[in-house]
Scaffold this motif. Structure first.
Motif, mmCIF file in Angstrom:
data_model
loop_
_atom_site.group_PDB
_atom_site.id
_atom_site.type_symbol
_atom_site.label_atom_id
_atom_site.label_comp_id
_atom_site.label_asym_id
_atom_site.label_seq_id
_atom_site.Cartn_x
_atom_site.Cartn_y
_atom_site.Cartn_z
ATOM 1 N N UNK A 112 0.804 -1.224 0.000
ATOM 2 C CA UNK A 112 0.000 0.000 0.000
ATOM 3 C C UNK A 112 0.838 1.275 0.000
ATOM 4 N N UNK A 113 2.143 1.148 0.084
ATOM 5 C CA UNK A 113 3.004 2.318 0.097
ATOM 6 C C UNK A 113 3.883 2.345 -1.155
ATOM 7 N N UNK A 114 5.025 1.714 -1.075
ATOM 8 C CA UNK A 114 6.024 1.814 -2.138
ATOM 9 C C UNK A 114 5.615 1.078 -3.411
ATOM 10 N N UNK A 115 4.992 -0.073 -3.283
ATOM 11 C CA UNK A 115 4.560 -0.808 -4.470
ATOM 12 C C UNK A 115 3.494 0.001 -5.209
ATOM 13 N N UNK A 116 2.495 0.476 -4.492
ATOM 14 C CA UNK A 116 1.418 1.263 -5.086
ATOM 15 C C UNK A 116 1.961 2.522 -5.764
ATOM 16 N N UNK A 117 2.724 3.326 -5.045
ATOM 17 C CA UNK A 117 3.165 4.611 -5.608
ATOM 18 C C UNK A 117 4.146 4.421 -6.763
ATOM 19 N N UNK A 118 4.948 3.387 -6.727
ATOM 20 C CA UNK A 118 5.894 3.136 -7.819
ATOM 21 C C UNK A 118 5.166 2.661 -9.073
ATOM 22 N N UNK A 119 4.143 1.819 -8.925
ATOM 23 C CA UNK A 119 3.337 1.394 -10.084
ATOM 24 C C UNK A 119 2.702 2.596 -10.759
ATOM 25 N N UNK A 131 2.793 -5.254 -12.498
ATOM 26 C CA UNK A 131 2.815 -5.638 -11.088
ATOM 27 C C UNK A 131 2.646 -7.146 -11.011
ATOM 28 N N UNK A 132 3.542 -7.785 -10.286
ATOM 29 C CA UNK A 132 3.429 -9.228 -10.097
ATOM 30 C C UNK A 132 2.418 -9.473 -8.971
#
Length: 172
Positions: A112-119, A131-132
Motif C-alpha cells: 500500500x506504500x512503495x509498491x502502489x506509488x511506484x506502479x 505488477x506481479x
C-alpha cells in the motif's frame, strides 16, 4: 525489454516484529523472478528505503540491508530511495532508459506504500508497468488484513496504472 524492480526487501521490514503476509512464498516468487530475469538478460534493480540520519532506517543501518534470502548477483543494481515512489529523487528512470527498458516489472514491499506509488509513477513516466500479483506483500493493519490489502491493490491498480500478472505467467 523489461527490467525487474524489487522494492524494499529489507531486514527491518521483512524480519521486523510485524511479519509480512505470505513472506516465505514471496521470497520464493522473488527468487524465481530474479532467475527468469537473468536468463533473459533483463536488468535487475533493487531499492532500499532509507530515512534521515538518526532514524532506525538511516543510511547504513542494518535494518535497511536487503534480506540475505534473496539470491543476488554482483551486476544487480542496488539503490537507495527516501520516498515511497522509487522514481522520486532517484535516477531510476534514467537508468531504465539507459539500459533500453520500455517496461518495469514491480515486486516487493510494502503493497500500500512503495509498491502502489511506484506502479502509478512508472506509467506516468511512460514505462509499461507490470505488477506481479503474487510478488508483493505487507503486514496487517488495524483496518485490514494484509491479504485483503494485496487483493485490493491488485484489483485497483490493474488497468489504469499497470498490468497485473502472476509470476508463473510472466516471461521477460
Amino acid at each position: 525489454m523489461y527490467a525487474l524492480l524489487i522494492l524494499d526487501m529489507q531486514v527491518g521490514l521483512f524480519h521486523g516484529p510485524d511479519k509480512p503476509w505470505a513472506g516465505e512464498a514471496l521470497l520464493n516468487t522473488l527468487n524465481s523472478l530474479l532467475s527468469k530475469a537473468r536468463k533473459a538478460g533483463a536488468p535487475v534493480f533493487l531499492a532500499r528505503h532509507v530515512g534521515p540520519p538518526g532514524s532506525p532506517i538511516e543510511p547504513g543501518s542494518p535494518f535497511t540491508q536487503l534480506v540475505q534470502e534473496l539470491l543476488l548477483q554482483g551486476d544487480d543494481v542496488v539503490f537507495e530511495k527516501s520516498r515511497p515512489n522509487a522514481f522520486a529523487m532517484t535516477d531510476l528512470a534514467d537508468r531504465l532508459k539507459a539500459c533500453g527498458s520500455q517496461g518495469v516489472v514491480i515486486a516487493g514491499m510494502k503493497t500500500q506504500y512503495c509498491v502502489d506509488s511506484t506502479c502509478r509513477a512508472a506509467r506516468d513516466l511512460g514505462f509499461d508497468a507490470v505488477l506481479i500479483a503474487d510478488g508483493h506483500t505487507c503486514t496487517d493493519t488495524p483496518a485490514l488484513k494484509a491479504e485483503n490489502i494485496v487483493a485490493h491493490h491488485n484489483a485497483t491498480l490493474a488497468g489504469p496504472f499497470c498490468r497485473v500478472v502472476h509470476a508463473e505467467n510472466w516471461h521477460f
